[in-house]
Design a protein around this motif. Structure first.
Motif, PDB file in Angstrom:
ATOM      1  N   HIS A   5      44.000  25.546  43.460  1.00 31.37           N
ATOM      2  CA  HIS A   5      42.916  26.474  43.121  1.00 31.37           C
ATOM      3  C   HIS A   5      43.513  27.848  42.843  1.00 31.37           C
ATOM      4  CE1 HIS A   5      39.607  29.295  44.541  1.00 31.37           C
ATOM      5  NE2 HIS A   5      38.962  28.564  43.642  1.00 31.37           N
ATOM      6  N   GLU A   6      43.490  28.259  41.560  1.00 32.20           N
ATOM      7  CA  GLU A   6      43.966  29.573  41.150  1.00 32.20           C
ATOM      8  C   GLU A   6      45.348  29.898  41.716  1.00 32.20           C
ATOM      9  OE1 GLU A   6      40.992  32.611  41.616  1.00 32.20           O
ATOM     10  OE2 GLU A   6      39.480  31.471  40.514  1.00 32.20           O
ATOM     11  N   PRO A   7      46.337  29.026  41.481  1.00 33.13           N
ATOM     12  CA  PRO A   7      47.692  29.299  41.991  1.00 33.13           C
ATOM     13  C   PRO A   7      48.305  30.506  41.281  1.00 33.13           C
ATOM     14  CG  PRO A   7      47.729  27.412  40.511  1.00 33.13           C
ATOM     15  CD  PRO A   7      46.284  27.770  40.703  1.00 33.13           C
ATOM     16  N   PHE A   8      48.993  31.354  42.036  1.00 39.49           N
ATOM     17  CA  PHE A   8      49.427  32.668  41.543  1.00 39.49           C
ATOM     18  C   PHE A   8      50.849  32.596  40.972  1.00 39.49           C
ATOM     19  CE2 PHE A   8      50.064  37.383  42.522  1.00 39.49           C
ATOM     20  CZ  PHE A   8      49.275  37.778  41.455  1.00 39.49           C
ATOM     21  N   VAL A   9      51.061  31.733  39.982  1.00 38.66           N
ATOM     22  CA  VAL A   9      52.408  31.536  39.429  1.00 38.66           C
ATOM     23  C   VAL A   9      52.653  32.504  38.271  1.00 38.66           C
ATOM     24  CG1 VAL A   9      52.891  29.186  40.181  1.00 38.66           C
ATOM     25  CG2 VAL A   9      51.413  29.533  38.217  1.00 38.66           C
ATOM     26  N   ILE A  10      52.720  33.786  38.569  1.00 36.66           N
ATOM     27  CA  ILE A  10      52.848  34.794  37.512  1.00 36.66           C
ATOM     28  C   ILE A  10      54.183  34.697  36.788  1.00 36.66           C
ATOM     29  CG2 ILE A  10      51.251  36.380  38.644  1.00 36.66           C
ATOM     30  CD1 ILE A  10      53.659  38.063  39.470  1.00 36.66           C
ATOM     31  N   ASP A  11      55.168  34.037  37.365  1.00 36.11           N
ATOM     32  CA  ASP A  11      56.477  33.958  36.706  1.00 36.11           C
ATOM     33  C   ASP A  11      56.414  33.126  35.426  1.00 36.11           C
ATOM     34  OD1 ASP A  11      59.085  35.118  37.242  1.00 36.11           O
ATOM     35  OD2 ASP A  11      59.858  33.069  37.258  1.00 36.11           O
ATOM     36  N   LEU A  12      55.330  32.392  35.199  1.00 34.91           N
ATOM     37  CA  LEU A  12      55.171  31.622  33.971  1.00 34.91           C
ATOM     38  C   LEU A  12      54.597  32.455  32.826  1.00 34.91           C
ATOM     39  CD1 LEU A  12      53.686  28.243  35.305  1.00 34.91           C
ATOM     40  CD2 LEU A  12      56.047  28.714  34.630  1.00 34.91           C
ATOM     41  N   LEU A  13      54.089  33.647  33.107  1.00 36.60           N
ATOM     42  CA  LEU A  13      53.442  34.465  32.086  1.00 36.60           C
ATOM     43  C   LEU A  13      54.468  35.095  31.150  1.00 36.60           C
ATOM     44  CD1 LEU A  13      50.818  36.334  34.295  1.00 36.60           C
ATOM     45  CD2 LEU A  13      50.393  34.386  32.768  1.00 36.60           C
ATOM     46  N   PRO A  14      54.116  35.287  29.883  1.00 39.02           N
ATOM     47  CA  PRO A  14      55.054  35.953  28.969  1.00 39.02           C
ATOM     48  C   PRO A  14      55.335  37.403  29.365  1.00 39.02           C
ATOM     49  CG  PRO A  14      52.912  35.587  27.914  1.00 39.02           C
ATOM     50  CD  PRO A  14      52.905  34.806  29.196  1.00 39.02           C
ATOM     51  N   ASP A  15      54.411  38.044  30.053  1.00 39.14           N
ATOM     52  CA  ASP A  15      54.622  39.411  30.531  1.00 39.14           C
ATOM     53  C   ASP A  15      54.917  39.440  32.035  1.00 39.14           C
ATOM     54  OD1 ASP A  15      52.083  38.562  31.189  1.00 39.14           O
ATOM     55  OD2 ASP A  15      51.092  40.466  30.732  1.00 39.14           O
TER      56      ASP A  15
ATOM     57  N   ALA B 286      45.562  18.324  39.990  1.00 40.98           N
ATOM     58  CA  ALA B 286      44.455  18.930  39.253  1.00 40.98           C
ATOM     59  C   ALA B 286      44.467  20.436  39.462  1.00 40.98           C
ATOM     60  CB  ALA B 286      43.121  18.354  39.718  1.00 40.98           C
ATOM     61  N   LEU B 287      44.072  21.170  38.421  1.00 41.56           N
ATOM     62  CA  LEU B 287      43.967  22.624  38.471  1.00 41.56           C
ATOM     63  C   LEU B 287      42.505  23.020  38.412  1.00 41.56           C
ATOM     64  CD1 LEU B 287      46.818  23.783  36.079  1.00 41.56           C
ATOM     65  CD2 LEU B 287      46.550  24.456  38.473  1.00 41.56           C
ATOM     66  N   VAL B 288      42.089  23.936  39.283  1.00 34.75           N
ATOM     67  CA  VAL B 288      40.705  24.396  39.305  1.00 34.75           C
ATOM     68  C   VAL B 288      40.689  25.912  39.452  1.00 34.75           C
ATOM     69  CG1 VAL B 288      39.977  22.216  40.342  1.00 34.75           C
ATOM     70  CG2 VAL B 288      40.396  24.176  41.818  1.00 34.75           C
ATOM     71  N   ALA B 289      39.578  26.512  39.017  1.00 35.35           N
ATOM     72  CA  ALA B 289      39.426  27.963  39.103  1.00 35.35           C
ATOM     73  C   ALA B 289      37.972  28.299  39.343  1.00 35.35           C
ATOM     74  CB  ALA B 289      39.917  28.630  37.816  1.00 35.35           C
ATOM     75  N   GLY B 290      37.736  29.446  39.968  1.00 33.24           N
ATOM     76  CA  GLY B 290      36.378  29.906  40.211  1.00 33.24           C
ATOM     77  C   GLY B 290      35.623  30.103  38.911  1.00 33.24           C
ATOM     78  N   SER B 291      34.340  29.795  38.930  1.00 30.16           N
ATOM     79  CA  SER B 291      33.530  29.885  37.713  1.00 30.16           C
ATOM     80  C   SER B 291      32.493  30.996  37.782  1.00 30.16           C
ATOM     81  CB  SER B 291      32.818  28.548  37.461  1.00 30.16           C
ATOM     82  OG  SER B 291      32.021  28.182  38.575  1.00 30.16           O
ATOM     83  N   GLU B 292      32.548  31.829  38.816  1.00 37.50           N
ATOM     84  CA  GLU B 292      31.621  32.949  38.945  1.00 37.50           C
ATOM     85  C   GLU B 292      32.408  34.253  38.960  1.00 37.50           C
ATOM     86  OE1 GLU B 292      29.060  32.577  42.306  1.00 37.50           O
ATOM     87  OE2 GLU B 292      28.465  30.538  41.812  1.00 37.50           O
ATOM     88  N   GLY B 293      31.836  35.290  38.380  1.00 43.05           N
ATOM     89  CA  GLY B 293      32.473  36.587  38.382  1.00 43.05           C
ATOM     90  C   GLY B 293      33.321  36.799  37.135  1.00 43.05           C
ATOM     91  N   PRO B 294      33.957  37.961  37.026  1.00 41.75           N
ATOM     92  CA  PRO B 294      34.741  38.292  35.830  1.00 41.75           C
ATOM     93  C   PRO B 294      36.039  37.491  35.763  1.00 41.75           C
ATOM     94  CG  PRO B 294      35.022  39.978  37.518  1.00 41.75           C
ATOM     95  CD  PRO B 294      33.965  39.039  38.025  1.00 41.75           C
ATOM     96  N   GLU B 295      36.591  37.429  34.538  1.00 38.88           N
ATOM     97  CA  GLU B 295      37.897  36.825  34.360  1.00 38.88           C
ATOM     98  C   GLU B 295      38.941  37.675  35.083  1.00 38.88           C
ATOM     99  OE1 GLU B 295      39.098  33.997  32.151  1.00 38.88           O
ATOM    100  OE2 GLU B 295      37.121  33.491  32.931  1.00 38.88           O
ATOM    101  N   THR B 296      39.854  37.026  35.768  1.00 43.18           N
ATOM    102  CA  THR B 296      40.868  37.736  36.549  1.00 43.18           C
ATOM    103  C   THR B 296      42.257  37.263  36.137  1.00 43.18           C
ATOM    104  OG1 THR B 296      40.976  36.076  38.304  1.00 43.18           O
ATOM    105  CG2 THR B 296      39.266  37.776  38.509  1.00 43.18           C
ATOM    106  N   LEU B 297      43.261  37.931  36.665  1.00 43.06           N
ATOM    107  CA  LEU B 297      44.636  37.480  36.451  1.00 43.06           C
ATOM    108  C   LEU B 297      44.810  36.054  36.954  1.00 43.06           C
ATOM    109  CD1 LEU B 297      47.595  38.045  35.657  1.00 43.06           C
ATOM    110  CD2 LEU B 297      47.938  38.983  37.962  1.00 43.06           C
ATOM    111  N   MET B 298      44.110  35.699  38.029  1.00 45.18           N
ATOM    112  CA  MET B 298      44.203  34.345  38.568  1.00 45.18           C
ATOM    113  C   MET B 298      43.758  33.304  37.531  1.00 45.18           C
ATOM    114  SD  MET B 298      45.317  35.024  41.559  1.00 45.18           S
ATOM    115  CE  MET B 298      45.200  36.016  43.040  1.00 45.18           C
ATOM    116  N   HIS B 299      42.692  33.606  36.788  1.00 41.94           N
ATOM    117  CA  HIS B 299      42.237  32.695  35.738  1.00 41.94           C
ATOM    118  C   HIS B 299      43.298  32.561  34.646  1.00 41.94           C
ATOM    119  CE1 HIS B 299      38.331  33.679  37.592  1.00 41.94           C
ATOM    120  NE2 HIS B 299      37.919  32.534  37.102  1.00 41.94           N
ATOM    121  N   ARG B 300      43.865  33.683  34.245  1.00 38.57           N
ATOM    122  CA  ARG B 300      44.878  33.654  33.191  1.00 38.57           C
ATOM    123  C   ARG B 300      46.091  32.831  33.611  1.00 38.57           C
ATOM    124  NH1 ARG B 300      48.896  38.421  31.504  1.00 38.57           N
ATOM    125  NH2 ARG B 300      49.888  37.376  29.736  1.00 38.57           N
ATOM    126  N   VAL B 301      46.540  33.046  34.830  1.00 36.58           N
ATOM    127  CA  VAL B 301      47.696  32.296  35.325  1.00 36.58           C
ATOM    128  C   VAL B 301      47.383  30.804  35.389  1.00 36.58           C
ATOM    129  CG1 VAL B 301      49.153  31.932  37.339  1.00 36.58           C
ATOM    130  CG2 VAL B 301      48.701  34.245  36.561  1.00 36.58           C
TER     131      VAL B 301
END
Length: 276
Positions: A117-127, A213-228
């Motif tokens: 659920h919303e794993p914080f793997v920021i090292d995969l991001l291009p930035d 399986a990958l899951v993410a929260g569906s309420e509230g604004p888009e966050t960095l967690m969603h992008r990751v």
């Protein structure tokens, strides 16, 4: 308590049925999963715990930078302690999802299915370099101005609000006690986890064919967690399933979250969702 290298791990067990391990994020402990665990205990043996250095899981040596792989070893030891040789379902949120991925890849025979659920793997991001620089900035703020200022900067940057203070009015005593522990855990997170945990890169090749399986929260604004989460999905060829609530939907919507989790675990394992 369970003895692990360098720590004593506090854990709780509820219910009966197939084992299900719940793995927390950065500053959480077993109580954060309490409402969800109570619901899931109707058909699972639910295992919750305080990650090393948090709440009642104390370091037995000098505190040092923590690594996802080290926490995955704790999770593996906990499964050996509680679940004997039976493969377990695993749910991990935020850092916990990263711990679950390392556990799954290193010990595939011990994990029946993993939902991250919303794993914080920021090292995969291009930035990623920009986000690592932010983590360093937050760490330096923590050193100079303290935990509250640092967490305010971090929460604003990633778009996820921190927990309310334990002194907030109208809270039951157990919730106040939990929040007091969580706020104390923020120091461990900032000092020993944030910069090292976010360097974790999962084995995406192994995850492509794993019960995952990958899951993410569906309420509230888009966050960095969603992008990751979406970025990880692209790397692994996975879909992202929307779950109730936001980043802590398991706490704010425990009944709906439990139903969604049962379905996601069953789908990842290639079986029908467990009956209640």
């Amino acid at each position: 308590m369970m003895t692990a290298p360098g720590a004593e791990i506090y854990y709780e067990v509820r219910g009966s049925g197939p084992p299900l391990l719940l793995i927390n994020g950065g500053d959480g402990d077993a109580a954060v999963f309490g409402p969800l665990a109570d619901t899931l205990a109707a058909d699972h043996t639910v295992i919750t715990y305080d990650p090393r250095g948090n709440s009642r899981s104390r370091f037995t040596g000098s505190p040092a930078p923590q690594w996802i792989e080290e926490h995955a070893r704790d999770a593996h030891l906990l499964l050996d302690t509680v679940a004997a040789g039976e493969p377990a379902y695993v749910f991990g949120t935020s850092y916990g999802g990263m711990v679950g991925m390392d556990l799954l890849v290193r010990h595939p025979g011990r994990v029946r299915a993993l939902v991250a659920h919303e794993p914080f793997v920021i090292d995969l991001l291009p930035d990623a370099d920009e986000w690592h620089a932010l983590c360093q900035e937050v760490y330096e703020l923590y050193q100079q101005a303290g935990t509250d200022v640092a967490m305010q900067r971090f929460s604003a940057a990633i778009g996820v609000e921190g927990p309310p203070p334990a002194s907030a009015s109208g809270l039951p005593a157990p919730v106040r006690e939990m929040l007091a522990r969580v706020h104390a855990n923020m120091e461990t997170c900032l000092a020993y986890e944030l910069r090292s945990f976010t360097r974790f890169r999962p084995d995406v090749d192994a995850l492509r064919t794993a019960p995952f399986a990958l899951v993410a929260g569906s309420e509230g604004p888009e966050t960095l967690m969603h992008r990751v989460t979406r970025t990880l999905a692209e790397h692994t060829g996975s879909d992202v399933v929307g779950f109730p609530g936001g980043h802590v939907g398991f706490l704010t919507h425990p009944a709906d979250f439990a139903a969604a989790l049962r379905a996601a675990l069953g789908a990842a394992a290639g079986t029908a969702a467990p009956e209640r």
